[in-house]
Enzyme design. Structure first.
Site, PDB file in Angstrom:
ATOM      1  N   ASP A  11       0.869  -1.164   0.000  1.00 12.72           N
ATOM      2  CA  ASP A  11       0.000   0.000   0.000  1.00 12.72           C
ATOM      3  C   ASP A  11       0.920   1.232   0.000  1.00 12.72           C
ATOM      4  OD1 ASP A  11      -2.215   1.778   0.638  1.00 12.72           O
ATOM      5  OD2 ASP A  11      -1.406   1.782   2.681  1.00 12.72           O
ATOM      6  N   ASP A  13      -0.069   5.185   0.799  1.00 12.95           N
ATOM      7  CA  ASP A  13      -0.284   6.198   1.840  1.00 12.95           C
ATOM      8  C   ASP A  13      -0.512   5.551   3.206  1.00 12.95           C
ATOM      9  OD1 ASP A  13      -0.119   7.930  -0.342  1.00 12.95           O
ATOM     10  OD2 ASP A  13      -2.302   7.978  -0.602  1.00 12.95           O
ATOM     11  N   THR A  54      -2.628   0.892  -4.724  1.00 13.22           N
ATOM     12  CA  THR A  54      -3.170   1.998  -3.927  1.00 13.22           C
ATOM     13  C   THR A  54      -4.534   2.471  -4.432  1.00 13.22           C
ATOM     14  OG1 THR A  54      -2.682   4.287  -3.216  1.00 13.22           O
ATOM     15  CG2 THR A  54      -1.694   3.582  -5.279  1.00 13.22           C
ATOM     16  N   ALA A  57      -8.975   7.424  -4.688  1.00 17.04           N
ATOM     17  CA  ALA A  57     -10.315   7.910  -5.018  1.00 17.04           C
ATOM     18  C   ALA A  57     -10.374   9.427  -5.119  1.00 17.04           C
ATOM     19  CB  ALA A  57     -11.319   7.423  -3.979  1.00 17.04           C
TER      20      ALA A  57
HETATM   21 MG   LIG Z   1      -2.919   3.194   3.490  1.00 16.29          MG
END
Ligand SMILES: [Mg+2]
Length: 198
Positions: A11, A13, A54, A57
């Site tokens: 992932d 962030d 990731t 959105a």
């Molecule tokens: Mg995250």
């Protein structure tokens, strides 16, 4: 004959860079978590490919553009170059069920916890003659959706306590990672690399 590879699916962030509570729209918003770069460098040195998976959105919401996401990813590879390493590629999902968008709705099935982006990465490696060894590959993230995505893709999921740190939420929902680490560096140096050499 395919070459078998092991992959660290990450992932972004909250796992590689600090989650500042907003979408990462620029290089200034992108701050590495301590030793995340070292973690990636040592995993690659041990033979792992590095793929980022990731949800972005913010794109469907009109907060960030695909160009901004890609520039931030480029910046990450510039930072990693300082440790003489890099990530191979990044797959991002621009869609969000609550924010319909004519251009991006067709990608909604990719959104984590769906394993679709991981499956696409595996297909893309296969097209290059590389077969991903699922049992030797990991998915590392800070949210329950990351653990679930890793599980559904047949990978070994690891939760990190950085970012949203959803350890309690995972427990509550019975979505259990194979391991919980304080951060990406601990996940790699303290768990993956020692267990891989055993
Ligand atoms: Mg995250």
């Amino acid at each position: 004959m395919c070459e078998r590879i092991r992959v660290l699916f990450l992932d972004r962030d909250g796992t590689i860079n600090k989650d500042l509570g907003t979408y990462v729209a620029s290089r200034e918003d992108f701050v590495l978590i301590e030793r995340a770069d070292e973690a990636i460098a040592s995993a690659r040195a041990a033979g792992f490919r590095i793929v980022i998976i990731t949800n972005q959105a913010g794109i469907a919401r009109g907060i960030v553009t695909p160009g901004q996401v890609e520039d931030v990813n480029l910046y990450l590879n510039e930072l990693l170059a300082q440790k003489e390493t890099f990530f191979d590629r990044c797959y991002y999902c621009p869609s969000h069920p609550k924010y319909p968008h004519p251009e991006y709705d067709r990608f909604i099935d990719c959104r984590k916890p769906s394993p679709r982006m991981v499956e696409k990465a595996i297909e893309d490696f296969r097209a290059e003659g590389l077969e991903v060894d699922l049992g030797g590959s990991f998915f590392i993230g800070d949210k329950m959706i990351d653990v679930e995505c890793g599980q559904r893709a047949g990978l070994r999921p690891i939760l990190v306590r950085t970012g949203h740190n959803e350890e309690a939420i995972c427990l509550e929902h019975g979505v259990l990672p194979e391991h919980v680490a304080d951060d990406l560096y601990q996940a790699v140096a303290g768990y993956i690399l020692p267990s891989a050499s055993r």
